[in-house]
Scaffold this motif. Structure first.
Motif, PDB file in Angstrom:
ATOM      1  N   ILE A   1       0.839  -1.199   0.000  1.00 33.90           N
ATOM      2  CA  ILE A   1       0.000   0.000   0.000  1.00 33.90           C
ATOM      3  C   ILE A   1       0.873   1.248   0.000  1.00 33.90           C
ATOM      4  O   ILE A   1       0.591   2.218  -0.709  1.00 33.90           O
ATOM      5  CB  ILE A   1      -0.975  -0.024   1.187  1.00 33.90           C
ATOM      6  CG1 ILE A   1      -1.981  -1.169   0.992  1.00 33.90           C
ATOM      7  CG2 ILE A   1      -1.696   1.314   1.338  1.00 33.90           C
ATOM      8  CD1 ILE A   1      -2.845  -1.461   2.190  1.00 33.90           C
ATOM      9  N   ASP A   2       1.975   1.225   0.756  1.00 35.97           N
ATOM     10  CA  ASP A   2       2.924   2.342   0.776  1.00 35.97           C
ATOM     11  C   ASP A   2       3.498   2.580  -0.619  1.00 35.97           C
ATOM     12  O   ASP A   2       3.604   3.723  -1.076  1.00 35.97           O
ATOM     13  CB  ASP A   2       4.027   2.050   1.784  1.00 35.97           C
ATOM     14  CG  ASP A   2       5.084   3.138   1.845  1.00 35.97           C
ATOM     15  OD1 ASP A   2       4.709   4.310   2.054  1.00 35.97           O
ATOM     16  OD2 ASP A   2       6.278   2.812   1.698  1.00 35.97           O
ATOM     17  N   LYS A   3       3.852   1.516  -1.322  1.00 40.06           N
ATOM     18  CA  LYS A   3       4.401   1.649  -2.675  1.00 40.06           C
ATOM     19  C   LYS A   3       3.373   2.254  -3.626  1.00 40.06           C
ATOM     20  O   LYS A   3       3.706   3.099  -4.464  1.00 40.06           O
ATOM     21  CB  LYS A   3       4.866   0.286  -3.206  1.00 40.06           C
ATOM     22  CG  LYS A   3       6.138  -0.204  -2.572  1.00 40.06           C
ATOM     23  CD  LYS A   3       6.527  -1.557  -3.137  1.00 40.06           C
ATOM     24  CE  LYS A   3       7.790  -2.075  -2.470  1.00 40.06           C
ATOM     25  NZ  LYS A   3       8.169  -3.400  -3.000  1.00 40.06           N
ATOM     26  N   ILE A   4       2.116   1.825  -3.490  1.00 37.43           N
ATOM     27  CA  ILE A   4       1.057   2.378  -4.336  1.00 37.43           C
ATOM     28  C   ILE A   4       0.902   3.874  -4.063  1.00 37.43           C
ATOM     29  O   ILE A   4       0.825   4.687  -4.988  1.00 37.43           O
ATOM     30  CB  ILE A   4      -0.266   1.620  -4.123  1.00 37.43           C
ATOM     31  CG1 ILE A   4      -0.143   0.185  -4.663  1.00 37.43           C
ATOM     32  CG2 ILE A   4      -1.434   2.352  -4.799  1.00 37.43           C
ATOM     33  CD1 ILE A   4      -1.293  -0.727  -4.280  1.00 37.43           C
ATOM     34  N   CYS A   5       0.868   4.236  -2.776  1.00 37.90           N
ATOM     35  CA  CYS A   5       0.738   5.653  -2.404  1.00 37.90           C
ATOM     36  C   CYS A   5       1.902   6.475  -2.944  1.00 37.90           C
ATOM     37  O   CYS A   5       1.700   7.564  -3.495  1.00 37.90           O
ATOM     38  CB  CYS A   5       0.660   5.801  -0.882  1.00 37.90           C
ATOM     39  SG  CYS A   5      -0.884   5.210  -0.161  1.00 37.90           S
ATOM     40  N   ASN A   6       3.116   5.982  -2.795  1.00 35.16           N
ATOM     41  CA  ASN A   6       4.295   6.700  -3.281  1.00 35.16           C
ATOM     42  C   ASN A   6       4.296   6.816  -4.805  1.00 35.16           C
ATOM     43  O   ASN A   6       4.679   7.843  -5.356  1.00 35.16           O
ATOM     44  CB  ASN A   6       5.581   6.010  -2.811  1.00 35.16           C
ATOM     45  CG  ASN A   6       5.823   6.201  -1.336  1.00 35.16           C
ATOM     46  OD1 ASN A   6       5.442   7.204  -0.756  1.00 35.16           O
ATOM     47  ND2 ASN A   6       6.456   5.219  -0.709  1.00 35.16           N
ATOM     48  N   THR A   7       3.859   5.765  -5.474  1.00 34.33           N
ATOM     49  CA  THR A   7       3.832   5.755  -6.935  1.00 34.33           C
ATOM     50  C   THR A   7       2.804   6.734  -7.486  1.00 34.33           C
ATOM     51  O   THR A   7       3.076   7.451  -8.456  1.00 34.33           O
ATOM     52  CB  THR A   7       3.532   4.330  -7.456  1.00 34.33           C
ATOM     53  OG1 THR A   7       4.561   3.443  -6.984  1.00 34.33           O
ATOM     54  CG2 THR A   7       3.484   4.279  -8.964  1.00 34.33           C
ATOM     55  N   LEU A   8       1.635   6.779  -6.849  1.00 35.24           N
ATOM     56  CA  LEU A   8       0.550   7.626  -7.348  1.00 35.24           C
ATOM     57  C   LEU A   8       0.533   9.018  -6.719  1.00 35.24           C
ATOM     58  O   LEU A   8      -0.192   9.897  -7.179  1.00 35.24           O
ATOM     59  CB  LEU A   8      -0.805   6.946  -7.103  1.00 35.24           C
ATOM     60  CG  LEU A   8      -1.028   5.616  -7.818  1.00 35.24           C
ATOM     61  CD1 LEU A   8      -2.373   5.028  -7.423  1.00 35.24           C
ATOM     62  CD2 LEU A   8      -0.925   5.787  -9.327  1.00 35.24           C
ATOM     63  N   GLY A   9       1.314   9.210  -5.664  1.00 38.24           N
ATOM     64  CA  GLY A   9       1.324  10.495  -4.975  1.00 38.24           C
ATOM     65  C   GLY A   9       0.042  10.739  -4.202  1.00 38.24           C
ATOM     66  O   GLY A   9      -0.476  11.855  -4.179  1.00 38.24           O
ATOM     67  N   CYS A  10      -0.466   9.692  -3.584  1.00 38.42           N
ATOM     68  CA  CYS A  10      -1.697   9.823  -2.811  1.00 38.42           C
ATOM     69  C   CYS A  10      -1.449   9.408  -1.364  1.00 38.42           C
ATOM     70  O   CYS A  10      -0.352   8.989  -1.010  1.00 38.42           O
ATOM     71  CB  CYS A  10      -2.817   8.988  -3.431  1.00 38.42           C
ATOM     72  SG  CYS A  10      -2.514   7.209  -3.429  1.00 38.42           S
ATOM     73  N   ASP A  11      -2.472   9.512  -0.536  1.00 40.64           N
ATOM     74  CA  ASP A  11      -2.387   9.154   0.872  1.00 40.64           C
ATOM     75  C   ASP A  11      -3.077   7.806   1.089  1.00 40.64           C
ATOM     76  O   ASP A  11      -3.911   7.393   0.275  1.00 40.64           O
ATOM     77  CB  ASP A  11      -3.067  10.235   1.719  1.00 40.64           C
ATOM     78  CG  ASP A  11      -2.748  10.094   3.180  1.00 40.64           C
ATOM     79  OD1 ASP A  11      -3.632   9.619   3.916  1.00 40.64           O
ATOM     80  OD2 ASP A  11      -1.624  10.445   3.578  1.00 40.64           O
ATOM     81  N   ILE A  12      -2.764   7.146   2.189  1.00 35.47           N
ATOM     82  CA  ILE A  12      -3.344   5.833   2.469  1.00 35.47           C
ATOM     83  C   ILE A  12      -4.867   5.880   2.505  1.00 35.47           C
ATOM     84  O   ILE A  12      -5.534   4.948   2.061  1.00 35.47           O
ATOM     85  CB  ILE A  12      -2.752   5.217   3.758  1.00 35.47           C
ATOM     86  CG1 ILE A  12      -3.140   3.752   3.869  1.00 35.47           C
ATOM     87  CG2 ILE A  12      -3.157   6.025   4.976  1.00 35.47           C
ATOM     88  CD1 ILE A  12      -2.383   2.990   4.937  1.00 35.47           C
ATOM     89  N   CYS A  13      -5.443   6.979   2.991  1.00 36.03           N
ATOM     90  CA  CYS A  13      -6.910   7.079   3.041  1.00 36.03           C
ATOM     91  C   CYS A  13      -7.512   7.191   1.640  1.00 36.03           C
ATOM     92  O   CYS A  13      -8.714   6.991   1.470  1.00 36.03           O
ATOM     93  CB  CYS A  13      -7.360   8.219   3.935  1.00 36.03           C
ATOM     94  SG  CYS A  13      -6.871   9.835   3.360  1.00 36.03           S
ATOM     95  N   ASP A  14      -6.696   7.471   0.637  1.00 39.52           N
ATOM     96  CA  ASP A  14      -7.161   7.473  -0.746  1.00 39.52           C
ATOM     97  C   ASP A  14      -7.255   6.054  -1.298  1.00 39.52           C
ATOM     98  O   ASP A  14      -7.839   5.839  -2.364  1.00 39.52           O
ATOM     99  CB  ASP A  14      -6.215   8.282  -1.644  1.00 39.52           C
ATOM    100  CG  ASP A  14      -6.182   9.749  -1.273  1.00 39.52           C
ATOM    101  OD1 ASP A  14      -7.245  10.301  -0.933  1.00 39.52           O
ATOM    102  OD2 ASP A  14      -5.084  10.339  -1.316  1.00 39.52           O
ATOM    103  N   ILE A  15      -6.688   5.109  -0.572  1.00 45.75           N
ATOM    104  CA  ILE A  15      -6.643   3.714  -1.008  1.00 45.75           C
ATOM    105  C   ILE A  15      -7.549   2.828  -0.158  1.00 45.75           C
ATOM    106  O   ILE A  15      -8.307   2.024  -0.662  1.00 45.75           O
ATOM    107  CB  ILE A  15      -5.194   3.154  -0.895  1.00 45.75           C
ATOM    108  CG1 ILE A  15      -4.203   4.027  -1.648  1.00 45.75           C
ATOM    109  CG2 ILE A  15      -5.125   1.699  -1.333  1.00 45.75           C
ATOM    110  CD1 ILE A  15      -4.154   3.843  -3.115  1.00 45.75           C
TER     111      ILE A  15
END
Length: 73
Positions: free
Chosen positions: A47-61
């Protein structure tokens, strides 16, 4: 399980990002997209990698839906 990834699908739609683009441009493995689609457990590292890749926050996921899953006394 009371964890859902519906926020992820809403977020990518709001940002005009297709699943094709996620795999081709952002290099997100289709396996992870399938896990997100079916609300399957994912590691926080992923989830951290997805957030870093997309430039979003965990609550966006991720979002939590309260249920009866608690520690027992």
């Amino acid at each position: 399980m009371a964890i859902t990834y519906k926020n992820f699908w809403t977020w990518i739609k709001e940002h005009g990002i297709s699943q094709y683009r996620l795999t081709r441009e952002y290099n997100i493995n289709p396996y992870y997209l399938d896990m997100l689609r079916h609300d399957q457990p994912m590691t926080l590292e992923t989830i951290d990698k997805i957030c870093n890749t997309l430039g979003c926050d965990i609550c966006d996921i991720v979002s939590h839906i309260p249920d009866e899953n608690k520690f027992k006394n």
